[in-house]
Write a protein that holds these residues in place. Structure first.
Motif, PDB file in Angstrom:
ATOM      1  N   GLY A  45      25.108 -76.293  15.884  1.00  0.00           N
ATOM      2  CA  GLY A  45      26.237 -76.744  15.082  1.00  0.00           C
ATOM      3  C   GLY A  45      27.546 -76.102  15.513  1.00  0.00           C
ATOM      4  O   GLY A  45      28.565 -76.776  15.686  1.00  0.00           O
ATOM      5  N   TRP A  46      27.515 -74.769  15.718  1.00  0.00           N
ATOM      6  CA  TRP A  46      28.725 -74.073  16.148  1.00  0.00           C
ATOM      7  C   TRP A  46      29.136 -74.490  17.556  1.00  0.00           C
ATOM      8  O   TRP A  46      30.344 -74.606  17.854  1.00  0.00           O
ATOM      9  N   SER A  47      28.173 -74.696  18.449  1.00  0.00           N
ATOM     10  CA  SER A  47      28.500 -75.061  19.823  1.00  0.00           C
ATOM     11  C   SER A  47      29.259 -76.386  19.870  1.00  0.00           C
ATOM     12  O   SER A  47      30.342 -76.485  20.476  1.00  0.00           O
ATOM     13  N   TRP A  48      28.725 -77.415  19.203  1.00  0.00           N
ATOM     14  CA  TRP A  48      29.376 -78.727  19.248  1.00  0.00           C
ATOM     15  C   TRP A  48      30.626 -78.754  18.381  1.00  0.00           C
ATOM     16  O   TRP A  48      31.574 -79.512  18.674  1.00  0.00           O
ATOM     17  N   PHE A  49      30.683 -77.960  17.341  1.00  0.00           N
ATOM     18  CA  PHE A  49      31.906 -77.866  16.549  1.00  0.00           C
ATOM     19  C   PHE A  49      33.047 -77.296  17.390  1.00  0.00           C
ATOM     20  O   PHE A  49      34.187 -77.784  17.341  1.00  0.00           O
ATOM     21  N   LEU A  50      32.753 -76.268  18.187  1.00  0.00           N
ATOM     22  CA  LEU A  50      33.776 -75.675  19.053  1.00  0.00           C
ATOM     23  C   LEU A  50      34.188 -76.640  20.157  1.00  0.00           C
ATOM     24  O   LEU A  50      35.359 -76.681  20.547  1.00  0.00           O
TER      25      LEU A  50
END
Length: 219
Positions: free
Chosen positions: A67-72
């Protein structure tokens, strides 16, 4: 109640302003990179949708790393377009790497959205604590020798029955000890006296040595 409505309205206005500016900046960058017509407006929709899907995965508490990877990734794309349109990039002559990045974005957004929406969730699998109960086995009877005629039969001495060894204290299952404490507390509340080992053994359904070891851990 009125203050809550004012606060919500202010947040909605800020969201509309941010969405409009972000859409315009992403549209301008897409046009400068050679994407015109409806394709230029599809890019801001794609970026914001990836942000929403990644945020939903983060709120669900599952696969936070993904989630954090694609959000960034989506956030960098959105902020990059905002910064690029602030005069730091000549939109009349964009570099080749920006054209490549804009052209390859749909595939990246589709991959990220698919992995976030349909990827497996990282749910921890609970491991049930187990323990081996000692099985009481009856001793085999000793062979009885035939006595000579006229000699009174002498019954063999019974062999002592050994109780199974108590489980070491450090190997007692934590879940079983916690359950025993709840049972002991309920018994003390109902009767006003501490629970004895026999009652504890009957309530838990465990062998006597194990019940004694658990009773030693109770307050």
């Amino acid at each position: 109640m009125r203050a809550g409505l004012v606060r919500v309205d202010a947040v909605l206005i800020q969201a509309v302003i941010a969405a409009a500016l972000s859409f315009a900046h992403l549209h301008d960058v897409a046009v400068a990179a050679g994407q015109d017509g409806w394709k230029a407006w599809a890019y801001p929709v794609s970026v914001d949708l990836l942000l929403v899907v990644a945020w939903k995965r983060l709120r669900s508490g599952e696969s936070k790393a993904a989630g954090w990877s694609w959000f960034l990734v989506a956030l960098v794309a959105s902020l990059g377009a905002n910064v690029a349109t602030a005069g730091l990039l000549d939109l009349d002559d964009v570099p080749a790497w920006l054209r490549i990045a804009v052209a390859g974005w749909p595939a990246v957004a589709f991959l990220g959205g698919t992995l976030l929406a349909h990827g497996p969730a990282d749910r921890p699998v609970p491991v049930a604590e187990s323990y081996d109960d000692t099985v009481d086995t009856a001793p085999e009877p000793a062979p009885v020798s035939e006595a000579a005629p006229g000699t009174p039969a002498i019954a063999p001495a019974p062999e002592p029955v050994t109780e199974p060894a108590a489980r070491p204290v450090d190997r007692l299952p934590a879940a079983l000890v916690d359950h025993a404490r709840k049972v002991a507390a309920e018994h003390r509340t109902r009767t006003g006296s501490p629970i004895d080992t026999a009652t504890l053994r009957a309530r838990l359904g465990v062998p006597a040595p194990l019940a004694e070891a658990i009773a030693a851990q109770l307050p």
